[in-house]
Design an enzyme around this catalytic site. Structure first.
Site, PDB file in Angstrom:
ATOM      1  N   ARG A 175      28.892  32.211  17.371  1.00 27.65           N
ATOM      2  CA  ARG A 175      27.807  32.910  18.061  1.00 27.65           C
ATOM      3  C   ARG A 175      27.490  34.274  17.467  1.00 27.65           C
ATOM      4  O   ARG A 175      26.382  34.786  17.661  1.00 27.65           O
ATOM      5  CB  ARG A 175      28.085  32.951  19.556  1.00 27.65           C
ATOM      6  CG  ARG A 175      27.983  31.531  20.155  1.00 27.65           C
ATOM      7  CD  ARG A 175      28.318  31.465  21.622  1.00 27.65           C
ATOM      8  NE  ARG A 175      29.703  31.709  21.940  1.00 27.65           N
ATOM      9  CZ  ARG A 175      30.652  30.778  21.957  1.00 27.65           C
ATOM     10  NH1 ARG A 175      30.360  29.534  21.677  1.00 27.65           N
ATOM     11  NH2 ARG A 175      31.882  31.095  22.274  1.00 27.65           N
ATOM     12  N   GLU A 233      45.066  32.856  24.140  1.00 30.19           N
ATOM     13  CA  GLU A 233      45.846  32.616  25.354  1.00 30.19           C
ATOM     14  C   GLU A 233      46.385  31.195  25.408  1.00 30.19           C
ATOM     15  O   GLU A 233      47.314  30.903  26.141  1.00 30.19           O
ATOM     16  CB  GLU A 233      45.040  32.950  26.610  1.00 30.19           C
ATOM     17  CG  GLU A 233      43.671  32.292  26.694  1.00 30.19           C
ATOM     18  CD  GLU A 233      42.554  33.081  26.034  1.00 30.19           C
ATOM     19  OE1 GLU A 233      41.770  33.718  26.736  1.00 30.19           O
ATOM     20  OE2 GLU A 233      42.452  33.031  24.797  1.00 30.19           O
TER      21      GLU A 233
END
Length: 191
Positions: free
Chosen positions: A72, A109
């Site tokens: 993006r 994560e």
């Protein structure tokens, strides 16, 4: 720092940008409120305003490199680079660039990932900004900073369209300034 805290407080463009971002609940997994910028890209004025705010910020900073984080960051970076007279350098996922690359791994994560850049894309001493759509934990942007600094570029700032509230007040990332346009859209913007 958020744009509204740095001279753009009350700027109607920021509200329009925020409202143009669709929230997709439980994507890509339960509990995630996905910030979908494709609706921002469909709104010509909000998309232009997004690019214009970044261009206004970086136009007079002697930036020679706009590095965009896959994927993006590729949607905003080239337009910003063209407008300020800089080159665009894509920072890609592994095995997407032909030729010789350097890599920088980072922890997510839920695992690890890696960014790559062509060797020679950035020269020592070049002034760079790094652009992405969203900053959550800062892991990807921190890896991008390390990657450019390994090539001896001077990273001036990291910039994102959206910053999670957890980064509010965090004006620096890996010792570099962090500039964010808006906080995440809430579910009431869901379309």
């Amino acid at each position: 720092m958020f744009a509204a805290e740095n001279g753009l407080k009350g700027d109607p463009r920021l509200q329009a940008i925020s409202q143009a971002i669709r929230v997709v609940p439980h994507f890509p997994k339960p509990g995630i409120m996905f910030q979908d910028i494709t609706t921002l890209l469909l709104d010509h004025k909000a998309f232009k305003d997004t690019v214009d705010i970044f261009v206004d910020r970086y136009r007079d900073m002697d930036i020679s490199v706009v590095a965009g984080v896959e994927a993006r960051g590729f949607m905003f970076g080239p337009s910003i680079a063209l407008a300020i007279g800089a080159k665009f350098v894509p920072l890609r996922k592994p095995k997407k660039l032909p030729g010789e690359v350097i890599s920088e791994a980072y922890v997510l994560e839920y695992g690890t990932d890696c960014l790559e850049m062509h060797v020679g894309a950035v020269q020592p001493g070049e002034r760079a900004i790094i652009i992405d759509d969203l900053v959550a934990t800062g892991g990807t942007l921190s890896a991008a900073v390390r990657l450019l600094e390994r090539m001896e570029a001077q990273v001036v700032e990291c910039a994102c369209v959206i910053g999670l509230p957890e980064v509010k007040g965090q004006c620096r990332l890996n010792g570099k300034p962090l500039y964010i346009l808006v906080e995440p859209s809430q579910l009431d913007n869901y379309r």
